[in-house]
Design a protein around this motif. Structure first.
Motif, mmCIF file in Angstrom:
data_model
loop_
_atom_site.group_PDB
_atom_site.id
_atom_site.type_symbol
_atom_site.label_atom_id
_atom_site.label_comp_id
_atom_site.label_asym_id
_atom_site.label_seq_id
_atom_site.Cartn_x
_atom_site.Cartn_y
_atom_site.Cartn_z
ATOM 1 N N ARG A 262 0.839 -1.176 0.000
ATOM 2 C CA ARG A 262 0.000 0.000 0.000
ATOM 3 C C ARG A 262 0.886 1.241 0.000
ATOM 4 N N GLN A 263 0.306 2.320 -0.341
ATOM 5 C CA GLN A 263 1.019 3.594 -0.420
ATOM 6 C C GLN A 263 0.347 4.607 0.504
ATOM 7 N N PRO A 264 1.057 5.346 1.309
ATOM 8 C CA PRO A 264 2.489 5.150 1.516
ATOM 9 C C PRO A 264 2.737 4.094 2.581
ATOM 10 N N PRO A 265 3.842 3.371 2.538
ATOM 11 C CA PRO A 265 4.111 2.359 3.575
ATOM 12 C C PRO A 265 4.465 3.027 4.899
ATOM 13 N N ARG A 266 4.160 2.372 5.982
ATOM 14 C CA ARG A 266 4.418 2.905 7.332
ATOM 15 C C ARG A 266 4.790 1.761 8.260
ATOM 16 N N ILE A 267 5.861 1.963 9.031
ATOM 17 C CA ILE A 267 6.310 1.008 10.055
ATOM 18 C C ILE A 267 6.150 1.694 11.401
ATOM 19 N N VAL A 268 5.325 1.143 12.260
ATOM 20 C CA VAL A 268 4.993 1.756 13.545
ATOM 21 C C VAL A 268 5.897 1.174 14.617
ATOM 22 N N PHE A 269 6.528 2.075 15.410
ATOM 23 C CA PHE A 269 7.377 1.664 16.526
ATOM 24 C C PHE A 269 6.723 2.007 17.865
ATOM 25 N N ASN A 270 6.445 3.280 18.088
ATOM 26 C CA ASN A 270 5.830 3.762 19.335
ATOM 27 C C ASN A 270 6.592 3.262 20.558
ATOM 28 N N GLU A 271 7.888 3.509 20.561
ATOM 29 C CA GLU A 271 8.727 3.065 21.674
ATOM 30 C C GLU A 271 9.338 4.282 22.341
ATOM 31 N N PRO A 272 9.163 4.430 23.655
ATOM 32 C CA PRO A 272 9.731 5.598 24.352
ATOM 33 C C PRO A 272 11.204 5.400 24.664
ATOM 34 N N LEU A 273 11.930 6.492 24.613
ATOM 35 C CA LEU A 273 13.365 6.506 24.871
ATOM 36 C C LEU A 273 13.656 7.626 25.859
ATOM 37 N N SER B 27 15.483 2.460 27.155
ATOM 38 C CA SER B 27 14.090 2.355 26.760
ATOM 39 C C SER B 27 13.204 2.291 27.986
ATOM 40 N N GLY B 28 11.987 2.806 27.833
ATOM 41 C CA GLY B 28 11.049 2.711 28.936
ATOM 42 C C GLY B 28 10.622 1.296 29.223
ATOM 43 N N LEU B 29 10.809 0.396 28.260
ATOM 44 C CA LEU B 29 10.460 -1.011 28.454
ATOM 45 C C LEU B 29 11.611 -1.816 29.016
ATOM 46 N N GLN B 30 12.782 -1.212 29.188
ATOM 47 C CA GLN B 30 13.954 -1.912 29.699
ATOM 48 C C GLN B 30 13.966 -1.861 31.223
ATOM 49 N N PRO B 31 14.140 -2.986 31.901
ATOM 50 C CA PRO B 31 14.197 -2.962 33.381
ATOM 51 C C PRO B 31 15.457 -2.260 33.856
ATOM 52 N N ILE B 32 15.289 -1.376 34.813
ATOM 53 C CA ILE B 32 16.385 -0.596 35.386
ATOM 54 C C ILE B 32 16.582 -1.049 36.825
ATOM 55 N N PRO B 33 17.792 -1.427 37.221
ATOM 56 C CA PRO B 33 18.026 -1.809 38.622
ATOM 57 C C PRO B 33 17.707 -0.660 39.562
ATOM 58 N N GLY B 34 16.939 -0.972 40.583
ATOM 59 C CA GLY B 34 16.547 0.029 41.556
ATOM 60 C C GLY B 34 15.184 0.614 41.325
ATOM 61 N N LEU B 35 14.538 0.316 40.197
ATOM 62 C CA LEU B 35 13.208 0.821 39.895
ATOM 63 C C LEU B 35 12.202 -0.320 39.910
ATOM 64 N N LEU B 36 11.014 -0.039 40.411
ATOM 65 C CA LEU B 36 9.941 -1.019 40.416
ATOM 66 C C LEU B 36 9.285 -1.071 39.046
ATOM 67 N N PRO B 37 8.713 -2.199 38.683
ATOM 68 C CA PRO B 37 8.017 -2.278 37.390
ATOM 69 C C PRO B 37 6.848 -1.309 37.348
ATOM 70 N N ALA B 38 6.475 -0.925 36.137
ATOM 71 C CA ALA B 38 5.396 0.035 35.958
ATOM 72 C C ALA B 38 4.053 -0.624 36.205
ATOM 73 N N HIS B 39 3.085 0.203 36.611
ATOM 74 C CA HIS B 39 1.717 -0.275 36.789
ATOM 75 C C HIS B 39 1.059 -0.468 35.432
#
Length: 1425
Positions: free
Chosen positions: A87-98, A212-224
């Motif tokens: 299809r035109q135009p092509p689109r690749i969706v990421f929606n990943e926070p940094l 990344s916001g999806l990457q586990p960080i030592p010292g932080l609790l997982p997100a709700h």
């Protein structure tokens, strides 16, 4: 990251460029970048055919454009599958926070986003291909521009890979470089916004680390929830505290041999590098340190602690034998070996129960050398160059998740393997000849006893730990996070605290020179040794030095204070100063409402004069509730060009629910300002009460206004007061009629009501004037009933909180508004035909065009070169004029007589005597001619004729010399008129007037034009985004150019013009200073028809722009005439403040979408808010606590001496370019003498004030704003002698507790002038309640209630008591004073008045003695149902 080793290996960062680190650093700023989607056919069809299972991912890296240096660590997104082009135009969706944070706040710090496609080749191997990259600008080019707004960006993608940015030909700006090729129809959509919520987690994230916001960080609790974004609102893991005891370090093969080999290697390295031989005992060990810190795998959580270790033999000399035996037995060493011992207890806080958290030990040696080759002692100034620090060993302890206490021995590590300090470490013994058991201990061990804190709970159970703030200019370390080694060229020894317990190494250690930093190689090592010499020893700075504890110190106790000779720099903590905010809109509730029929009938029957039009007919009345359709064209085409604005003050009504004891003025006067007329003050008007009013619930009219004479008697004329302003085209400037119509359509007239006797402010009212637009009608009038609102401000110390009253409504903190009454006002606009007066042909209305052309605007039309400036005639006709009439200096020279040398009179060349000398010369010539005609000597006539001819010849010579001297100046002036363009501009306060000047290059060669502006209020629009914003608002279709001007710092900007090219140069004129108009004319009372009232003239301003070509030759000139226009005032604030102090107020803005003209949008898209003040001495700034929080405008004003009044304007903007103010406030500051009183509610407090007399005798009286609470003695009028001093006794009995202000004025009752004024600042405490009662009453029109309570006299003798209530409108006493014998009981009769609305009210009954001191206080809770 499930283990410390794994997290540590994946957290290696490339440091920024050393030159960048040498620059002053700012506080680290957190950002959130959301990579949304990728648009366009970026991945070619050929790649999809060659590779299978093709996927696409993004890589982001930080890049320094200035030094062409990548730093940090490249982040990689999750892969996304790539489908064939369907299809035109092509689109690749990421929606990943940094997320990331960096202190490198510079426009050349950018983020490089690379698009990478990967897949499997036919042989099964993986292959990755770079499909393009984009550049994301993080920081703005302008430091003053706001950087807190969300930036939605569409990145253009370029061919190639990011490695192309390292090429030296790619200079900044990179995006505009000719070597960069844009990929057509391809872009990356992303959002970049500041993320202050990340600041509490700064200590867990190193600087310049992309995560990344999806990457586990030592010292932080997982997100709700299901989002998994733990960094959007980070939640810290609970921390625990460990205690380490009996810490000692053992080195192989023994401490003496280890240190001997270390000194030998360093000495050999010094000789090899050309430093010369050292004395054998010159290089010695000053200190042995142990640095202990908590490491999360990503970096140090906090700055490591630094302790001093000592050999075991020194411990044995100072401690008991039992401790020495304990250390010796546990060291497992031979008798010749000894350990390094730490005798104090070590406290390790901020540990989290996470596998990636560990405790890092680092062993350092501080060595000192001689001051020179001869080994002489060093001076005090060279002491810092004699010591250096070497890291020799390190170890990591990862406590178990369930561990609580025990003993542990850890092997020390060294050599070339990566260390948590990111520095080279001293070599370790060769491992080829050792067994596995020996390898564990041959590098050394550290032994300690560990135990968990007794409570087992974290030190910070709730909240977030504050991140340590590092001021700019410090060494590059994370703000409470992982350290970054400083650049080699910087000295970092000042970061270490200096105190009374520091050793010599702490005072003298500093980084060595670059030559001394290189490690040593032992002489016995072969050149082909597998271990390079750089890994053996590394001299480094000590950026992580925190607290240094000696043997006698206890780490669990507070460190001692620094010595008196040393001062430490205090670290600023996050703190928001509390200022009670005043909510905008709480003061201008006054608005017009429709009068009732009863009110209209009563006003008509009172005999007020009618407003008549030009034909003496009653004026048409309109409803104030009807909408107004404003058509500017209809107003300008109205044949009745003259407008008579009539203001008729009719009556002032009292609020029916008001307290009967509340003060009500007997006379009032009004102050206001209309258009450009000077501020108006009406005469005193008496309030005449009407019989039979106020019987209904609404209370239509209670008091009408009547003029008062000088003697205080009523005038015989009709009631009410009328003011008229005549505004016509004969008095307005050309083109000003459009501004006057706009003023009526948008402006709100602010009226202040004053007490005519006490000169105190009763309240303020506001009325919209849009109904005064006639829109083609002959006349129009509208009647209003306006609320007169009084505003009271509490003291800052008493203000605690505010209340939410509803949607978008906030009750102002510390602000109380009371409706004092209703003002009945009639406004009218009567049209008149203006007289046809001869207007000069050049007085045309100013052009409304936004584009000013230099072609044909002003050309030299011929005529005399001596003609002065002024409007030129249309026809090229010039009348000859005498030179003596044009130049007075020439006339003085021509008419000066020729005196003999040495006999000339003093001052004969004076210009003032030129005419007289001319007449004398004529008289002399006439007499000579008469003498010759009467038969006199012929010789005399010939001599006279020769004198005349000589005089004429001299005059001709003077004229020729004069013309020759002024010819060049006159020609230059005439030529400048040919290139000068004149333009008239109308501007108002705070509004940016935008226009473009079309500059043409008349030459056939290119020119570099320098633009010089002589007025700071006129400026060039340099930012193309700002230029585009103004063009969109003005609906201009001229082109916008990027990088149009060449900026040269403080020099004027330059513009390049091609031959015969015309360029549109954008300008904006914006004034923030207001010049007060001269009060040369006051509004007239009932002016005669046709008698105009002339408005005061606002001073005209001028600005000039000169365009110079190469060599300084003028190319064109623009002369701008600015006519200031009245500006709208949306809010008026009036503050009373003590004299010679600072007023600090925070004014809270309403929600931005409720402001007039705000565009529709989501609540999250809040625009930036800016504030500018007309007074440069006033500090005005906007403050915001955080995202989603309300905005405050903070004012700091210095008050002058009493009774000075200062007024200024504040403009509020909601656009980043400060184009048009959303609101304009007017602020009045009255400086008064301050009197502080501390008292108890219900009890009288007495004080005396000193009243000083003036130069004459005055009859004065004291007035107060709260007469029911504050009384004065004398209470009536009294005589104040000249230059005398008299005491004014004040009695104060406040009714309610809290802090507030009470005004006290002393007024001359004969001339109604203010003699003295005080601001009484109350700090009232609540009384002690001895008894409490409760009654229930019916709400509505009831009869009230009659109750009784008893009071017993506790004294044995007769006492007199006085009764008071804090709500006299609800509770009255049958007797306010009573007497009772000792020990007897008296019954108090209480009469409660009814109340219309239901609710509860607490009424206090104060029982005071004969001195009005409170004996007891009863509380009665009245419930209205």
């Amino acid at each position: 990251m499930h283990d410390w080793r794994e997290a540590f290996e994946h957290s290696v960062l490339v440091p920024p460029h050393p030159q960048r680190l040498r620059q002053p650093l700012k506080e680290s700023t957190a950002f959130q970048c959301v990579l949304k989607w990728l648009d366009g056919p970026l991945i070619k069809q050929g790649v999809l055919e060659v590779l299978s299972e093709v996927g696409c991912h993004l890589r982001v890296s930080l890049f320094d454009v200035t030094y062409r240096h990548f730093f940090g660590r490249t982040w990689r997104s999750a892969g996304r599958p790539v489908e064939p082009l369907s299809r035109q135009p092509p689109r690749i969706v990421f929606n990943e926070p940094l997320y990331f944070h960096t202190p490198l706040n510079h426009p050349n710090i950018v983020a490089v986003v690379e698009v990478v496609a990967g897949g499997k080749k036919r042989d099964g191997t993986l292959q990755a291909l770079s499909c393009g990259f984009g550049i994301l600008r993080i920081f703005s080019n302008k430091p003053e521009s706001p950087s807190s707004a969300t930036q939605d960006k569409r990145l253009r993608l370029y061919h190639g890979t990011p490695r192309a940015l390292l090429h030296p030909l790619l200079q900044d700006p990179v995006e505009q470089n000719k070597h960069m090729t844009v990929i057509e129809n391809c872009s990356l959509q992303c959002t970049l916004r500041p993320h202050p919520a990340l600041e509490p987690a700064f200590h867990l994230l190193p600087e310049n680390l992309l995560v990344s916001g999806l990457q586990p960080i030592p010292g932080l609790l997982p997100a709700h929830g299901d989002t998994g974004d733990a960094l959007r609102k980070p939640r810290l893991q609970r921390s625990v505290t460990w205690y380490l005891d009996e810490v000692f370090v053992t080195l192989y093969p023994s401490l003496e041999k280890f240190e001997e080999e270390l000194l030998a290697l360093l000495t050999s390295d010094h000789v090899r590098e050309g430093g010369g031989p050292l004395d054998g005992g010159a290089l010695e060990i000053s200190e042995r340190r142990l640095c202990v810190g908590v490491h999360s795998g990503l970096g140090f959580v906090h700055r490591p602690q630094v302790m001093v270790l000592v050999p075991e033999r020194e411990v044995a000399l100072t401690r008991s034998a039992s401790f020495s035996r304990k250390v010796g037995s546990s060291s497992k060493a031979s008798s010749g070996n000894q350990a390094l011992v730490l005798r104090s207890r070590l406290r390790v806080p901020e540990m989290a129960r996470h596998p990636a958290f560990a405790v890092v030990f680092q062993l350092e040696y501080v060595l000192s050398g001689p001051s020179g080759v001869d080994g002489n002692a060093a001076s005090a100034t060279s002491l810092a160059s004699l010591a250096c620090t070497h890291t020799v060993r390190w170890a990591v302890w990862r406590p178990g998740l369930e561990a609580s206490s025990g003993s542990l021995t850890l092997p020390l590590q060294g050599g070339i393997q990566p260390s948590p300090l990111h520095c080279l470490v001293y070599k370790v013994p060769p491992a080829s000849m050792s067994s596995e058991e020996v390898k564990q201990v041959e590098s050394g061990t550290v032994h300690f006893q560990y135990s968990l804190s007794l409570d087992g709970h974290p030190d910070v159970p709730t909240g977030h730990p504050r991140a340590e703030r590092r001021p700019p200019g410090k060494t590059a370390t994370s703000p409470s996070g992982p350290p970054v080694p400083p650049p080699q060229g910087l000295l970092a020894s000042q970061d270490s605290p200096v105190g009374p317990g520091l050793s010599l190494s702490q005072l003298a250690a500093s980084p060595r020179s670059p030559t001394a930093r290189r490690p040593a190689r032992p002489s016995s090592q072969r050149p082909d040794s597998p271990e390079p010499s750089q890994a053996q020893a590394q001299a480094q700075e000590t950026p992580l030095e925190g607290r240094i504890s000696h043997l006698e110190a206890d780490l669990s106790q507070t460190s001692p204070a620094p010595g008196p000779c040393v001062a430490e720099q205090l670290q600023e903590l996050p703190f928001a100063p509390v200022h009670a905010p005043i909510v905008v809109g709480a003061q201008t509730r006054s608005s017009g409402r429709k009068l009732s029929r009863a009110a209209l009938a009563l006003l008509q029957a009172s005999g007020f004069p009618e407003v008549l039009d030009a034909h003496q007919q009653p004026v048409e009345a309109v409803d104030p509730a009807d909408p107004v359709n404003f058509d500017p064209q209809k107003e300008e085409s109205d044949p009745l060009q003259s407008n008579e604005i009539v203001l008729q003050f009719l009556a002032f009504s009292r609020v029916p629910e008001a307290d009967p004891e509340a003060p009500w003025p007997s006379t009032v006067y009004f102050t206001f300002q209309f258009y450009r007329f000077p501020p108006a003050t009406t005469p005193r008007l008496r309030l005449l009460e009407l019989d039979g009013t106020g019987t209904s619930g609404s209370g239509p009219v209670s008091h009408i206004l009547a003029p008062v004479g000088q003697d205080g008697a009523l005038d015989a004329g009709p009631p009410g007061f009328r003011l008229s302003y005549l505004v016509g085209p004969g008095l307005l400037r050309p083109g000003e009629r459009r501004w006057f119509a706009r003023y009526l359509a948008l402006q709100t007239l602010q009226l202040d009501v004053w007490d005519g006797d006490s000169l105190l402010l009763v309240g303020s009212a506001a009325v919209r004037m849009k109904h005064l637009l006639r829109q083609g009608r002959p006349a129009v009038q509208v009647s209003h009933e306006l609320e007169v609102v009084a505003t009271e401000y509490e003291q800052e110390a008493m203000v605690m909180s505010g209340d939410v009253t509803g949607f978008s409504g906030i009750k102002p903190i510390g602000v109380h508004t009371v409706v004092k009454g209703w003002l009945h006002l009639t406004l009218a606009n009567v049209g008149h035909l203006c007289e046809q007066r001869g207007r000069p042909s050049g007085s045309l209305p100013p052009s409304r065009s936004r584009v000013i052309s230099s072609d044909g605007a002003s050309r030299f039309e011929g005529g005399s070169l001596l003609t002065r400036g002024g409007p030129r005639r249309k026809r090229n006709v010039v009348q000859a004029q005498k030179l003596t009439d044009l130049d007075s200096e020439l006339a003085a020279m021509l008419f000066a007589p020729t005196w003999p040398r040495g006999r000339g009179p003093q001052g004969a060349g004076q210009e003032g005597d030129a005419v007289r000398r001319r007449k004398l010369e004529r008289m002399r010539t006439v007499r000579l001619q008469e003498a010759a005609s009467e038969g006199g000597c012929r010789r005399t006539g010939v001599l006279a004729l020769q004198d005349v001819r000589a005089q004429q010849a001299r005059d001709l010579q003077v004229i020729a010399a004069y013309r020759e001297r002024t010819k060049a100046r006159s020609i230059a002036s005439a030529l400048s008129l040919a290139i000068t363009t004149e333009h008239t501009l109308c501007a108002s306060l705070g509004t940016a007037e935008f226009f473009e000047f079309a500059l043409r290059n008349p030459h056939g060669t290119p020119q570099t034009v320098t633009i010089e502006v002589d007025n700071p209020e006129l400026s060039l629009v340099l930012d193309p985004r700002e230029w585009r914003h103004f063009k969109d608002a003005a609906r201009l279709l001229t082109p916008v150019e990027e990088d149009m001007f060449r900026l040269r710092g403080g020099l004027p900007p330059q513009l390049f013009l091609r031959p015969r090219e015309t360029a549109h140069i954008p300008f904006k004129y914006q004034l923030f200073s207001v010049a007060q108009a001269s009060a040369d004319l006051a509004p007239e009372k009932d002016p005669e028809p046709g008698l105009p009232g002339k408005p005061s003239t606002m001073p005209t301003r001028h600005a000039k722009v000169l365009f110079r070509a190469g060599g300084g030759r003028p190319l064109a000139a623009l002369h701008l005439t600015v006519q200031p226009q009245p500006h709208a005032v949306d809010q008026v604030f009036r503050f009373y403040h003590p004299e010679l102090t600072f007023l600090k107020k925070a004014i809270r803005l309403p929600p931005w979408h409720t402001l007039p003209g705000a565009p529709a949008g989501t609540p999250g898209e809040e625009p930036p808010v800016h504030a500018r003040c007309s007074d440069p001495s006033v500090i005005c700034e906007t403050q915001r606590a955080g995202p989603g929080e309300p905005r405050d405008v903070f004012l700091k004003v210095a008050s002058g001496p009493s009774p000075e009044t200062k007024d200024f304007f504040v403009a509020i903007y909601r656009d980043r370019w400060l184009a048009t103010p959303a609101q304009v406030w007017q602020v009045y500051l009255h400086s008064l003498q301050r009197v502080d009183v501390s008292c108890v509610a219900g009890q009288r407090t007495r004080l005396s004030l000193v009243l000083r007399g003036t130069q004459t005798v005055r009859r004065v009286r004291a007035f107060t704003s709260h007469p029911q609470e504050l009384t004065t003695d004398p209470g009536g009028a009294f005589t104040l002698p000249p230059h005398g001093v008299q005491d004014l006794h004040v009695g104060l009995r406040p009714r309610r507790a809290g802090g507030r202000f009470v005004h006290l004025n002393v007024v001359d009752v004969d001339f109604h002038q203010l003699v003295a004024s005080w601001l009484v600042c109350l700090s009232c405490r609540p009384p002690l309640i001895s008894k409490a009662f409760e009654i229930t009453m019916a709400a509505g029109q009831g009869k009230g209630a009659h109750k009784q309570i008893t009071y017993t006299n506790p004294y044995p003798f007769r006492r007199t008591y006085h009764l008071h209530s804090d709500h006299p409108g609800l509770l009255r006493f049958k007797e306010d004073t009573f007497q009772v014998e000792g020990g007897e009981t008296y019954t108090i009769d209480l009469r409660f008045a009814p109340r219309r609305r239901a609710g509860e009210e607490e009424v206090l009954i104060h029982i005071n003695d004969h001195e009005d001191k409170n004996e007891e206080t009863f509380s009665v809770k009245v419930v209205y149902q």
